[in-house]
Design an enzyme around this catalytic site. Structure first.
Site, mmCIF file in Angstrom:
data_model
loop_
_atom_site.group_PDB
_atom_site.id
_atom_site.type_symbol
_atom_site.label_atom_id
_atom_site.label_comp_id
_atom_site.label_asym_id
_atom_site.label_seq_id
_atom_site.Cartn_x
_atom_site.Cartn_y
_atom_site.Cartn_z
ATOM 1 N N PRO A 131 0.783 -1.245 0.000
ATOM 2 C CA PRO A 131 0.000 0.000 0.000
ATOM 3 C C PRO A 131 0.814 1.292 0.000
ATOM 4 O O PRO A 131 0.801 2.060 0.960
ATOM 5 C CB PRO A 131 -0.845 -0.140 1.266
ATOM 6 C CG PRO A 131 0.027 -0.938 2.184
ATOM 7 C CD PRO A 131 0.740 -1.911 1.290
ATOM 8 N N CYS A 132 1.491 1.559 -1.102
ATOM 9 C CA CYS A 132 2.260 2.796 -1.213
ATOM 10 C C CYS A 132 1.350 4.023 -1.190
ATOM 11 O O CYS A 132 1.809 5.125 -0.877
ATOM 12 C CB CYS A 132 3.140 2.774 -2.458
ATOM 13 S SG CYS A 132 2.268 2.415 -3.981
ATOM 14 N N HIS A 133 0.059 3.834 -1.470
ATOM 15 C CA HIS A 133 -0.884 4.950 -1.406
ATOM 16 C C HIS A 133 -1.091 5.447 0.026
ATOM 17 O O HIS A 133 -1.592 6.553 0.225
ATOM 18 C CB HIS A 133 -2.235 4.561 -2.033
ATOM 19 C CG HIS A 133 -2.935 3.442 -1.331
ATOM 20 N ND1 HIS A 133 -2.615 2.116 -1.538
ATOM 21 C CD2 HIS A 133 -3.930 3.457 -0.415
ATOM 22 C CE1 HIS A 133 -3.396 1.363 -0.789
ATOM 23 N NE2 HIS A 133 -4.202 2.147 -0.090
#
Length: 168
Positions: A131-133
């Site tokens: 989950p780089c977001h």
């Protein structure tokens, strides 16, 4: 690529229901795990699904319907040792929460490494699942996202329950 290697590589696409803001998602896997989940404008190659891409599609559907908060997939991202360390740290950020680049750098014992963490974050080949977001600026603002800030904002709002979960 050899013929044998190409047979071990699978490719599929997933379009979240009623999520025009996100568009099409490309899923790639090899014999060791998922190698890519990324946003694409169109199907740039014919689908060739396999067991892992089908599992990823199913888990993405659950995520978008609101019944999955954590993914259970074998991952095989290609990157440097540092990038893989950053991606592993990203995977520890709980659903619906965010961290700033400095916090990830600190978690990795890389004092002052926010820019390096940001660069590795931007090269994450497995969006949503890694989950780089969920990584934001230290001032709380949304900062760069390889998939575009609109998608980042949408994903964070989805996880915060600010958008209705999507049902297929």
């Amino acid at each position: 690529m050899t013929a044998k290697a190409s047979l071990a590589t699978t490719l599929d696409y997933y379009r979240p229901p009623a999520a025009d803001a996100l568009g099409l998602i490309r899923i790639r896997a090899d014999a060791t795990g998922i190698t890519e989940i990324g946003f694409t404008l169109d199907e740039d190659a014919p689908p060739c699904p396999g067991e892992l891409t089908e599992r990823a599609r199913a888990q993405l559907a659950e995520y978008f319907s609101g019944t999955r908060q954590a993914f259970d997939l074998p991952l095989a991202p290609v990157g440097t040792d540092f990038q893989r360390r950053v991606w592993a740290a990203l995977a520890t950020i709980p659903f619906g929460e965010t961290r700033c680049y400095a916090e990830i750098a600190e978690q990795l014992r890389c004092k002052g490494g926010q820019r390096a963490v940001g660069a590795a974050n931007g090269r994450n080949p497995i969006a949503i699942v890694v989950p780089c977001h969920r990584v934001i600026g230290s001032d709380g603002r949304l900062t760069g996202y390889a998939g575009g800030l609109g998608r980042k904002q949408w994903l964070l709002a989805h996880e915060a329950g600010e958008l209705p979960f999507l049902l297929e």
